[in-house]
Design a protein around this motif. Structure first.
Motif, PDB file in Angstrom:
ATOM      1  N   SER A 235      60.361 -17.601   5.942  1.00 14.80           N
ATOM      2  CA  SER A 235      60.017 -18.008   4.577  1.00 14.80           C
ATOM      3  C   SER A 235      59.255 -19.326   4.587  1.00 14.80           C
ATOM      4  O   SER A 235      58.328 -19.524   3.795  1.00 14.80           O
ATOM      5  N   GLU A 318      59.465 -10.311  -1.230  1.00 11.95           N
ATOM      6  CA  GLU A 318      59.965 -11.678  -1.340  1.00 11.95           C
ATOM      7  C   GLU A 318      58.877 -12.607  -1.887  1.00 11.95           C
ATOM      8  O   GLU A 318      57.710 -12.490  -1.532  1.00 11.95           O
ATOM      9  N   THR A 320      58.135 -16.170  -1.331  1.00 13.58           N
ATOM     10  CA  THR A 320      58.568 -17.256  -0.447  1.00 13.58           C
ATOM     11  C   THR A 320      58.111 -18.623  -0.929  1.00 13.58           C
ATOM     12  O   THR A 320      58.786 -19.622  -0.698  1.00 13.58           O
ATOM     13  N   TYR A 335      61.310 -20.724  -0.557  1.00 13.89           N
ATOM     14  CA  TYR A 335      62.516 -19.940  -0.304  1.00 13.89           C
ATOM     15  C   TYR A 335      63.050 -20.253   1.095  1.00 13.89           C
ATOM     16  O   TYR A 335      62.409 -19.954   2.103  1.00 13.89           O
ATOM     17  N   ASP A 383      68.973 -20.989  -3.095  1.00 14.49           N
ATOM     18  CA  ASP A 383      68.236 -20.732  -1.844  1.00 14.49           C
ATOM     19  C   ASP A 383      66.768 -21.149  -1.899  1.00 14.49           C
ATOM     20  O   ASP A 383      65.997 -20.831  -0.987  1.00 14.49           O
ATOM     21  N   TYR A 384      66.357 -21.869  -2.942  1.00 20.95           N
ATOM     22  CA  TYR A 384      65.000 -22.392  -3.016  1.00 20.95           C
ATOM     23  C   TYR A 384      65.026 -23.913  -2.876  1.00 20.95           C
ATOM     24  O   TYR A 384      65.846 -24.588  -3.508  1.00 20.95           O
TER      25      TYR A 384
END
Length: 394
Positions: A235, A318, A320, A335, A383-384
């Motif tokens: 990512s 995704e 990212t 991400y 999660d970012y």
């Protein structure tokens, strides 16, 4: 062309999954190439057929190849290698030693990328499946286009311009003293031409409609942890993962008491794989009672993995990296699943944002809207990694 890159910790079954995926793609009528870029090739063993650097047909619509890094090096880097050999021989090294030292460390990894790009440009195949090196090496490969870009922009281009200007003046005096010539224009141009190939390749790798990474893992603690790190680092390089394959799960039909504890542990780790990689889809593959060698064995793995599915589909898309605007401030969101905040280091220089996580570093060239702004704070949420940018007046 659709590009599927299989990666994971060494020994998890990447090669078998890549070969079985190739079988299914060929079965659906796609002209498919499975290319091994792992220095320790095992693709020929998986197909149980001889393979070489040039693609060789395995069955209708399916070809296999094992990268020969030395052949790629000679074709793309031959002039540079010969010049380095000349320099080393002038300094007293024997011929064989000079030739060996002229092959710089990591060149085999670099030229596997070049080979991928060539197949993509030629467009001879509809599906390119990469049986990549183990996770660490694969991630270094993915970072090469950006790292090369940094060196080319900051160091090589200025040096190339100065060298071209001074060569006619310095060359007559240089060779009698040093014992070798200054590099020719061909030698000087080769690295920059090579960089352009890597730059173009980066666009292919980061296009989620074209390229997808498939993470192959096992229900084991160390393997899961490495797979989670790999997902985060992918990512970081803006490369999308669309599927996780949990391989070698002991079937319920195995009732031998010897395996009971192992089965209990696998049950726990299977749950962790589904939870930790959410929302990525996870496919589970059992531990077969036979070695995955030969087309018949691979066909059973293919049926278990895909049944009636098309492996070229994008299983999950995704996002990212994204930029969000809120009035006069911007937020750059990257991400990074499963990465603790204290492992992330950030710094900004000019139009580049340096992100470092452990041994992995990315110099991210910022969009113009952010390049003139300054980081005004960062946090990890959902999660970012969310980095807020604002003008110095904000």
């Amino acid at each position: 062309m659709r590009v599927l890159l299989m990666t994971g910790k060494g020994g998890v079954g990447k090669t078998s999954v890549a070969a079985a995926t190739g079988l299914r793609c060929a079965e659906l009528g796609y002209k498919t190439l499975v290319l091994s870029t792992d220095p320790a090739h095992s693709l020929a063993d998986s197909f149980d057929q001889e393979l070489e650097h040039t693609p060789r047909q395995v069955r209708p619509n399916l070809w296999g190849a094992e990268l020969d890094a030395l052949m790629e090096l000679e074709g793309n880097w031959g002039s540079v290698k010969r010049y380095i050999t000349e320099v080393l021989q002038a300094r007293g090294l024997e011929g064989v030693e000079a030739e060996e030292l002229a092959i710089l460390p990591g060149m085999d990894e670099i030229f596997s990328l070049v080979r991928m790009k060539r197949h993509y440009d030629e467009g001879e195949f509809e599906v390119l499946i990469i049986d990549s090196a183990p996770t660490g090496t694969a991630l270094r490969l993915l970072s090469l286009p950006e790292v090369a870009g940094w060196y080319m922009r900051r160091l090589y281009k200025p040096f190339q311009a100065v060298s071209a200007a001074l060569r006619p003046i310095v060359e007559p005096l240089f060779r009698p003293v040093a014992g070798f010539s200054l590099p020719t224009q061909e030698v000087m141009d080769a690295p920059y031409e090579f960089y352009h190939q890597l730059e173009d390749l980066e666009k292919v790798l980061t296009d989620t409609a074209t390229t997808s990474v498939r993470l192959v893992t096992n229900p084991e603690k160390m393997v899961i942890k490495e797979s989670l790190r790999a997902h985060a680092y992918l990512s970081l390089y803006n490369v999308g993962t669309d599927l996780v394959i949990a391989n070698r799960i002991i079937p319920e039909s195995v009732q031998d008491p010897f395996f009971q504890r192992w089965k209990d542990q696998q049950q726990q780790y299977r749950h962790e794989i589904h939870e930790n990689f959410r929302p990525l889809p996870v496919k589970e593959v059992p531990l077969f009672s036979e070695e995955m060698c030969g087309l018949e064995a691979l066909a059973r793995l293919k049926d278990t993995l895909y049944d009636q599915e098309d492996p070229t589909q994008v299983y999950y898309k995704e996002t990212t990296i994204r930029v969000i605007q809120d009035e006069d401030t911007y937020s750059l969101e990257i991400y990074l699943p499963g990465i603790p905040k204290d492992r992330v280091e950030l710094s900004k220089a000019s139009d580049e944002l340096n992100i470092r996580i452990g041994n992995h570093r990315r110099n991210l060239v910022l969009p113009q809207a952010l390049a003139a702004l300054q980081p005004a704070g960062a946090k990890l949420e959902d999660d970012y990694l969310k980095i807020r940018f604002a003008s110095s007046r904000a």
